[in-house]
Design an enzyme around this catalytic site. Structure first.
Site: not given
Length: 206
Positions: A31, A27-28
């Site tokens: 980003h 997820h990170e």
């Protein structure tokens, strides 16, 4: 609480904890690499364009996962002034996190359908799928500090975006706390809100 599994079912604890680490890392990372590709070097300079979990796990967020059942990774910082279209690109950076989790869940689900995998491994991968879907849908709720808040601001009419952004920054966290609190016979409002969506997606994938 996840920590209770450590004493009652260590194997389940290890699988679930591992799946959460994978989910948060992907997820990170999504980003960070999206911000990098859109022209902002900040995440790369901070060492976030990596799949090393240590770069993305937040100590307090990790403890919250263990003891409260929900948590967060280390937020990816980016500079909107480095983006060509700050409002649109900020929304794309926010969307990248949940999208990566859904794509990972779909990829693993496809793998389970086409490859003969031992039952124990298949069960573990099913947990990874469910965790990714849950994290993605939770983060798409359109309030700050979740990704959905940034996506909403990116999609909002330009003359309303700043007003909504200010409002969500002021009250978003309080709204989120209220939604997480178990106020309906031990069930949170957020569970009632996103539970059916998560279940519907998992029915398709699994």
């Amino acid at each position: 609480m996840l920590i209770s599994l450590l004493f009652t079912n260590p194997m389940a604890f290890a699988i679930l904890a591992g799946s959460l680490i994978v989910c948060l890392t992907i997820h990170e990372f999504a980003h960070a690499i999206t911000a990098d590709r859109l022209g902002d070097p900040t995440p790369r300079l901070q060492g976030r364009v990596t799949l090393n979990p240590l770069a993305h796990l937040d100590p307090i967020g990790s403890l919250a996962l263990l003891f409260l059942g929900f948590g967060w990774g280390k937020p990816v910082v980016f500079d909107p002034y480095n983006l060509k279209k700050p409002r649109r690109d900020s929304a794309l950076i926010a969307l990248a996190g949940p999208a990566s989790n859904l794509l990972l869940a779909a990829g693993i689900a496809l793998l389970l359908r086409v490859v003969a995998i031992p039952l124990m491994l298949a069960d573990a991968l099913s947990i990874v799928i469910a965790t990714n879907v849950g994290l993605a849908i939770f983060n798409l709720i359109p309030i700050h500090p979740l990704d959905g808040g940034k996506i909403l601001i990116g999609l909002a009419p330009k003359n309303m975006a700043q007003e909504w952004d200010d409002l969500l920054h002021q009250y978003g966290f309080l709204i989120l706390i209220f939604l997480i609190m178990p106020i309906n016979n031990g069930r949170s409002a957020i569970g009632s809100l996103i539970g059916p969506i998560i279940s519907a997606i998992l029915q398709v994938l699994l």
